[in-house]
Design a protein around this motif. Structure first.
Motif, PDB file in Angstrom:
ATOM      1  N   GLN A   1      94.961 -34.345  84.311  1.00  0.00           N
ATOM      2  CA  GLN A   1      93.751 -34.379  85.124  1.00  0.00           C
ATOM      3  C   GLN A   1      92.714 -33.474  84.477  1.00  0.00           C
ATOM      4  OE1 GLN A   1      94.374 -33.400  89.256  1.00  0.00           O
ATOM      5  NE2 GLN A   1      92.352 -34.073  89.899  1.00  0.00           N
TER       6      GLN A   1
ATOM      7  N   GLU B   1      89.577 -40.076  80.744  1.00  0.00           N
ATOM      8  CA  GLU B   1      88.425 -39.200  80.976  1.00  0.00           C
ATOM      9  C   GLU B   1      87.469 -39.200  79.798  1.00  0.00           C
ATOM     10  OE1 GLU B   1      86.220 -38.130  83.191  1.00  0.00           O
ATOM     11  OE2 GLU B   1      87.957 -37.280  84.240  1.00  0.00           O
TER      12      GLU B   1
ATOM     13  N   SER C   1      94.274 -38.309  81.023  1.00  0.00           N
ATOM     14  CA  SER C   1      93.632 -37.995  82.301  1.00  0.00           C
ATOM     15  C   SER C   1      92.901 -39.222  82.809  1.00  0.00           C
ATOM     16  CB  SER C   1      92.622 -36.849  82.144  1.00  0.00           C
ATOM     17  OG  SER C   1      93.254 -35.651  81.795  1.00  0.00           O
TER      18      SER C   1
ATOM     19  N   SER D   1      88.305 -38.348  86.787  1.00  0.00           N
ATOM     20  CA  SER D   1      88.179 -37.727  88.108  1.00  0.00           C
ATOM     21  C   SER D   1      86.909 -38.168  88.835  1.00  0.00           C
ATOM     22  CB  SER D   1      88.192 -36.201  87.960  1.00  0.00           C
ATOM     23  OG  SER D   1      89.439 -35.759  87.462  1.00  0.00           O
TER      24      SER D   1
ATOM     25  N   SER E   1      91.702 -38.500  92.361  1.00  0.00           N
ATOM     26  CA  SER E   1      92.829 -37.833  91.705  1.00  0.00           C
ATOM     27  C   SER E   1      93.770 -38.854  91.068  1.00  0.00           C
ATOM     28  CB  SER E   1      93.604 -37.037  92.744  1.00  0.00           C
ATOM     29  OG  SER E   1      94.304 -37.915  93.620  1.00  0.00           O
TER      30      SER E   1
END
Length: 634
Positions: free
Chosen positions: A110, A195, A211, A214, A218
């Motif tokens: 994350q 991400e 990741s 976000s 989540s």
């Protein structure tokens, strides 16, 4: 205590350095653990050329000197007690030259919402999946003979809130999934969700490959989204970008002070057109990183397939390179031998573990055998986007009627190679963004009626053409403007009757496609279709015969790309007997002129177009008619 404390971990590192560690995310990165009764987090990062690596974060005032890591076999490790989920961290890299900077974790699960860049300690365990039925029924490796109708989505702009904010994965899991289900699509394809720092890259320039972004929630929120898709019988495909990564300072670039993930030779290691770095496919640890990542989305998020972006750039050393700067491989050719070997290894490994997933190549080259299995010398994908079909058909549809004369091969030449590869026919985001105009905006026509009619006949022709199907969001209700990734689709258009009617047409066409085996069961078999040639080459008609596997279902798709009506058109057919119109894009409820064939179409012994019998069909202007052979029972 370090990670390298057992034989199993030593074996894992051996495989990592061999390029055969396909679950490296299980021990690299930040993992919540308990050691000797103490809960905390174990950190591990590959940075073989760093002088020192420390863990820096919100827990130590971003002063990494308090938490120095130790290195063995190029892996720096440290267990820090009492850290919890949600803690922010980065790796503080000290280079051999003494420079010091912070890097996000390449294996972080994350990451902070942009513009912030810190990694976040997160657990992916203990999500209560409810997709057992989907997984149990998704065991037959027969997808080539199944319908595949993909709705391509950019989550950030499918729909926005009134204040311009994003819908969350959880909110989309209800609204978007129900929308897709009601309209008959079999799969959602998500533009990249790893991400990325820049919204306008649409996710194609990644900083954190492990990741999920976000922006929309989540990791477990995304699990809920996938879970909900599966419960509705919808597969999830995600765009994946192993061709390059962005140069942002907190990402993979020059990770340990040296070109670690990218090629050291800038001629191989940089894509000047995109302003990105290219992965070093000759480095075993990079191969482990990328293949582990592909499997990660399937292991942890139950993703059903990957659409691999920019495959062409992995096949040649001179992608987007001016001729005067061409480079050669060790054999003297232009082929990117390491890139090709990576793709073959990727697909071989993925299918060895997930034999029923979709591995789709977005490849604009003429490289042969993209969907040929690796054991037969191919790249090993099971699908390839047919970008030539997309380009040719849209170029034809842009032309005014007077300019279409003699251009019919743009519609039909893709029929010559339908068995060369396993194709997906895509009208994707690449055809909808500025300045290329939306799909409806590309259609020629003297007025809106003709433009919508052109789009209806094109869409029906695509459904009849061999190959699986993909349609970008917004096209299904005729968005006029270019796609804008920073705003919502123009849902207000559905208050307009023309757009309502077109949306109803697409919905009905989708469900018709799913219901008719002849439209998908033999997509990649030479006996699955026949092109029925018209008497006049320039009459604007393209006629296809599609068959099911058992040959007891036959459909004839007659597409009229000119505004003239053909009343009582004589069409030669293979089978004598009775035919019935089962779909017509010109129906009044679709916004058409209402010219249909409401009566049974009986064959006559009237030689036509090479066949001893024929039927008489009314063919509307700028429309497609689908008739079905009705075999005599008993």
């Amino acid at each position: 205590m370090t990670m390298i404390a057992s034989k199993s971990n030593t074996d894992a590192l051996y495989l990592l350095h061999e390029g055969t560690q396909y679950q490296s995310y299980q021990f690299l990165g930040a993992h919540l653990e308990e050691r000797d009764g103490c809960k905390g987090v174990n950190f591990a990062v590959w940075a073989p050329n760093a002088k020192q690596v420390n863990v820096s974060g919100s827990f130590n005032g971003w002063d990494g000197t308090h938490h120095a890591m130790t290195m063995q076999e190029g892996i720096w490790t440290l267990f820090i007690p009492e850290l919890e989920e949600g803690t922010l961290y980065k790796y503080e890299i000290v280079t051999l030259d003494g420079d010091r900077y912070l890097k996000a974790d390449p294996y972080a699960f994350q990451t902070e919402v942009r513009p912030e860049t810190a990694s976040i300690i997160a657990s992916l365990d203990n999500y209560d999946w409810q997709d057992e039925d989907w997984l149990a029924n998704n065991t037959s490796n027969q997808h080539l003979q199944q319908p595949l109708l993909i709705y391509e989505v950019h989550l950030g702009s499918w729909k926005r809130k009134e204040d311009g904010g994003f819908y969350s994965y959880v909110e989309l899991a209800d609204e978007l999934v129900d929308y897709v289900h009601e309209r008959g699509y079999t799969h959602i394809e998500l533009m990249p969700l790893a991400e990325h720092p820049l919204d306008s890259s649409w996710g194609y320039q990644v900083t954190s490959y492990y990741s999920v972004t976000s922006r929309y929630g989540s990791p477990k929120d995304f699990m809920y989204f996938v879970d909900r898709c599966h419960q509705k019988g919808i597969g999830v495909i995600m765009d994946w970008v192993p061709a390059h990564f962005c140069k942002d300072a907190h990402g993979l670039s020059r990770f340990d002070g040296s070109p670690l993930y990218e090629y050291a030779d800038s001629r191989k290691g940089e894509n000047p057109t995109w302003g990105t770095y290219i992965f070093d496919y000759g480095k075993p640890e990079v191969i482990s990183y990328l293949i582990s990542n592909a499997l990660f989305w399937m292991d942890m998020y139950h993703v059903d397939g990957l659409r691999v972006d920019a495959v062409y750039s992995l096949l040649t050393l001179n992608f987007n390179r001016p001729e005067e700067e061409y480079i050669r491989n060790e054999q003297g050719g232009e082929e990117h031998l390491e890139g090709i070997a990576f793709l073959q290894k990727l697909n071989a490994v993925v299918f060895s573990r997930y034999p029923n997933v979709l591995m789709i190549a977005e490849d604009s080259s003429a490289y042969p055998g993209v969907t040929t299995p690796v054991e037969y010398g191919g790249l090993g994908f099971n699908y390839k986007w047919n970008l030539a079909f997309t380009s040719d058909t849209l170029e034809y549809m842009k032309k005014n009627q007077s300019e279409r004369v003699g251009q019919e091969d743009r519609l039909t030449r893709s029929l010559l190679g339908t068995s060369d590869e396993n194709y997906v026919l895509p009208y994707s985001h690449d055809e909808m963004n500025y300045p290329s105009k939306s799909l409806l905006g590309k259609m020629s026509g003297e007025d809106n009626w003709q433009r919508f009619a052109n789009l209806r006949v094109l869409y029906t022709y695509m459904m009849g053409h061999p190959g699986k199907k993909l349609l970008f969001m917004g096209t299904e209700f005729g968005q006029m403007d270019d796609w804008n990734s920073e705003d919502s689709l123009v849902w207000g258009l559905l208050r307009n009757e023309e757009h309502q009617q077109f949306a109803e047409f697409v919905k009905r066409m989708n469900h018709f496609y799913i219901a008719e085996k002849a439209l998908w069961e033999l997509d990649f078999e030479s006996n699955g279709f026949t092109s029925l040639v018209a008497d006049e080459k320039e009459d604007g008609l393209v006629t296809l015969l599609r068959k099911s596997k058992t040959n007891n279902e036959q459909l004839i798709i007659i597409s009229n790309f000119k505004p003239e009506t053909h009343e009582g058109y004589r069409l030669g057919v293979m089978e004598p007997g009775r035919y019935r119109e089962v779909f017509n894009s010109d129906k009044l409820e679709f916004g058409g002129s209402g010219i249909t064939n409401d009566h049974s179409l009986e064959t006559q012994e009237w030689f036509c177009q090479g066949y001893p019998q024929s039927i008489s069909v009314n063919i509307p202007p700028l429309a497609a008619v689908i008739v079905k052979y009705m075999p005599t029972e008993g």
